[in-house]
Design a protein around this motif. Structure first.
Motif, PDB file in Angstrom:
ATOM      1  N   ALA A  88      49.921  -9.482   7.328  1.00 31.14           N
ATOM      2  CA  ALA A  88      48.746  -8.807   7.880  1.00 31.14           C
ATOM      3  C   ALA A  88      48.031  -7.998   6.798  1.00 31.14           C
ATOM      4  O   ALA A  88      46.798  -7.998   6.725  1.00 31.14           O
ATOM      5  CB  ALA A  88      49.156  -7.899   9.039  1.00 31.14           C
ATOM      6  N   LEU A  89      48.793  -7.323   5.946  1.00 36.64           N
ATOM      7  CA  LEU A  89      48.194  -6.557   4.850  1.00 36.64           C
ATOM      8  C   LEU A  89      47.464  -7.486   3.888  1.00 36.64           C
ATOM      9  O   LEU A  89      46.368  -7.173   3.417  1.00 36.64           O
ATOM     10  CB  LEU A  89      49.275  -5.763   4.118  1.00 36.64           C
ATOM     11  CG  LEU A  89      48.801  -4.891   2.977  1.00 36.64           C
ATOM     12  CD1 LEU A  89      47.880  -3.794   3.510  1.00 36.64           C
ATOM     13  CD2 LEU A  89      49.987  -4.282   2.249  1.00 36.64           C
ATOM     14  N   LEU A  94      42.389  -9.404   1.722  1.00 33.72           N
ATOM     15  CA  LEU A  94      41.461 -10.521   1.501  1.00 33.72           C
ATOM     16  C   LEU A  94      40.093 -10.235   2.105  1.00 33.72           C
ATOM     17  O   LEU A  94      39.064 -10.471   1.467  1.00 33.72           O
ATOM     18  CB  LEU A  94      42.017 -11.795   2.131  1.00 33.72           C
ATOM     19  CG  LEU A  94      42.902 -12.675   1.292  1.00 33.72           C
ATOM     20  CD1 LEU A  94      43.466 -13.808   2.132  1.00 33.72           C
ATOM     21  CD2 LEU A  94      42.169 -13.233   0.110  1.00 33.72           C
ATOM     22  N   LEU A  95      40.089  -9.723   3.322  1.00 32.88           N
ATOM     23  CA  LEU A  95      38.815  -9.431   3.984  1.00 32.88           C
ATOM     24  C   LEU A  95      38.060  -8.307   3.288  1.00 32.88           C
ATOM     25  O   LEU A  95      36.838  -8.380   3.121  1.00 32.88           O
ATOM     26  CB  LEU A  95      39.054  -9.082   5.448  1.00 32.88           C
ATOM     27  CG  LEU A  95      39.387 -10.262   6.342  1.00 32.88           C
ATOM     28  CD1 LEU A  95      39.813  -9.785   7.717  1.00 32.88           C
ATOM     29  CD2 LEU A  95      38.199 -11.190   6.451  1.00 32.88           C
ATOM     30  N   VAL A  96      38.769  -7.265   2.875  1.00 33.56           N
ATOM     31  CA  VAL A  96      38.112  -6.139   2.216  1.00 33.56           C
ATOM     32  C   VAL A  96      37.506  -6.586   0.887  1.00 33.56           C
ATOM     33  O   VAL A  96      36.347  -6.286   0.589  1.00 33.56           O
ATOM     34  CB  VAL A  96      39.103  -4.969   2.019  1.00 33.56           C
ATOM     35  CG1 VAL A  96      38.546  -3.920   1.079  1.00 33.56           C
ATOM     36  CG2 VAL A  96      39.449  -4.345   3.360  1.00 33.56           C
ATOM     37  N   PHE A  97      38.291  -7.306   0.071  1.00 34.54           N
ATOM     38  CA  PHE A  97      37.757  -7.776  -1.205  1.00 34.54           C
ATOM     39  C   PHE A  97      36.636  -8.785  -1.007  1.00 34.54           C
ATOM     40  O   PHE A  97      35.679  -8.824  -1.785  1.00 34.54           O
ATOM     41  CB  PHE A  97      38.859  -8.373  -2.079  1.00 34.54           C
ATOM     42  CG  PHE A  97      39.676  -7.336  -2.792  1.00 34.54           C
ATOM     43  CD1 PHE A  97      39.073  -6.345  -3.551  1.00 34.54           C
ATOM     44  CD2 PHE A  97      41.051  -7.358  -2.703  1.00 34.54           C
ATOM     45  CE1 PHE A  97      39.820  -5.391  -4.206  1.00 34.54           C
ATOM     46  CE2 PHE A  97      41.817  -6.401  -3.357  1.00 34.54           C
ATOM     47  CZ  PHE A  97      41.198  -5.421  -4.117  1.00 34.54           C
ATOM     48  N   SER A  98      36.734  -9.593   0.005  1.00 35.66           N
ATOM     49  CA  SER A  98      35.687 -10.566   0.280  1.00 35.66           C
ATOM     50  C   SER A  98      34.385  -9.862   0.648  1.00 35.66           C
ATOM     51  O   SER A  98      33.314 -10.220   0.159  1.00 35.66           O
ATOM     52  CB  SER A  98      36.117 -11.502   1.404  1.00 35.66           C
ATOM     53  OG  SER A  98      35.078 -12.385   1.722  1.00 35.66           O
ATOM     54  N   SER A 141      32.612 -17.459  -0.206  1.00 35.59           N
ATOM     55  CA  SER A 141      32.753 -16.216   0.556  1.00 35.59           C
ATOM     56  C   SER A 141      32.749 -16.492   2.059  1.00 35.59           C
ATOM     57  O   SER A 141      33.538 -15.908   2.810  1.00 35.59           O
ATOM     58  CB  SER A 141      31.627 -15.258   0.192  1.00 35.59           C
ATOM     59  OG  SER A 141      31.715 -14.087   0.948  1.00 35.59           O
ATOM     60  N   ASP A 142      31.877 -17.389   2.493  1.00 36.49           N
ATOM     61  CA  ASP A 142      31.841 -17.752   3.919  1.00 36.49           C
ATOM     62  C   ASP A 142      33.148 -18.419   4.341  1.00 36.49           C
ATOM     63  O   ASP A 142      33.671 -18.148   5.423  1.00 36.49           O
ATOM     64  CB  ASP A 142      30.668 -18.685   4.211  1.00 36.49           C
ATOM     65  CG  ASP A 142      29.330 -17.976   4.227  1.00 36.49           C
ATOM     66  OD1 ASP A 142      29.315 -16.729   4.209  1.00 36.49           O
ATOM     67  OD2 ASP A 142      28.300 -18.674   4.237  1.00 36.49           O
ATOM     68  N   ILE A 149      39.805 -14.165   8.866  1.00 40.39           N
ATOM     69  CA  ILE A 149      39.743 -13.474  10.168  1.00 40.39           C
ATOM     70  C   ILE A 149      40.637 -14.157  11.204  1.00 40.39           C
ATOM     71  O   ILE A 149      41.449 -13.494  11.850  1.00 40.39           O
ATOM     72  CB  ILE A 149      38.285 -13.334  10.649  1.00 40.39           C
ATOM     73  CG1 ILE A 149      37.554 -12.322   9.774  1.00 40.39           C
ATOM     74  CG2 ILE A 149      38.228 -12.908  12.115  1.00 40.39           C
ATOM     75  CD1 ILE A 149      36.078 -12.209  10.050  1.00 40.39           C
ATOM     76  N   PRO A 150      40.554 -15.480  11.395  1.00 45.29           N
ATOM     77  CA  PRO A 150      41.483 -16.116  12.338  1.00 45.29           C
ATOM     78  C   PRO A 150      42.941 -15.992  11.896  1.00 45.29           C
ATOM     79  O   PRO A 150      43.838 -15.946  12.730  1.00 45.29           O
ATOM     80  CB  PRO A 150      41.048 -17.578  12.366  1.00 45.29           C
ATOM     81  CG  PRO A 150      39.678 -17.601  11.844  1.00 45.29           C
ATOM     82  CD  PRO A 150      39.560 -16.449  10.918  1.00 45.29           C
TER      83      PRO A 150
END
Length: 180
Positions: A88-89, A94-98, A141-142, A149-150
């Motif tokens: 999860a971390l 990944l999401l934050v850096f993205s 990025s997309d 997210i999934p």
């Protein structure tokens, strides 16, 4: 905990880990081979929907509150807790850096031989023409967001199923007070 809980959480955690690996691979140069496949997004959505809804139903059927769910998860073996926590971390990082490196462009496509993307800058929203290298960056990025997210949501479903299974096991172990 019953084997169905273990199987369900294993499928959800496996799906989440696979999606996070694919999201991580988008940092490598080039675009993932399956980037243009529409069935991939549909398959991710369907599998995420099925695992998440059934996980939520299992959790709701326990009738437990948030604190009991957290305590049930804490009763799981440490390796299971650590694995889900690290995954999860990883997804959140990944999401934050993205998002930090993404900029304001999204939904890149080719129109009439030109590379365009949707610019989400406040007061300047609209489609803008971009270079081919920027087009590749926006596509990656997309993809990263579409996969990460999934992946995190699948890991959340695994957490919910494991907590529900532990609550069910604990409820089955309680001896009613009128039976002595």
């Amino acid at each position: 905990m019953g084997w169905t809980f273990k199987l369900h959480s294993g499928v959800a955690a496996g799906l989440g880990a696979t999606l996070l690996v694919l999201a991580t691979l988008t940092w490598l140069p080039g675009v993932l081979p399956l980037s243009g496949a529409r069935w991939l997004a549909a398959g991710i959505f369907v599998s995420l929907f099925l695992t998440s809804v059934s996980a939520l139903m299992r959790l709701i059927l326990t009738g437990a509150d948030k604190q009991a769910i957290w305590l049930a998860f804490r009763c799981l073996p440490g390796k299971v807790q650590m694995t889900l926590g690290v995954l999860a971390l990883w997804g959140v990082v990944l999401l934050v850096f993205s998002k930090a490196t993404e900029g304001n462009l999204q939904a890149a496509e080719v129109r009439d031989g030109r590379y365009v993307a949707f610019d989400t800058t406040p007061y300047a929203r609209g489609t803008v023409e971009i270079s081919q290298s920027r087009y590749q960056d926006v596509l990656e990025s997309d993809q990263r967001t579409m996969l990460a997210i999934p992946g995190v949501l699948s890991l959340s479903a695994a957490y919910a199923v494991l907590a529900a299974g532990e609550l069910r096991r604990a409820d089955g172990a309680v001896v009613p007070s009128d039976v002595r």
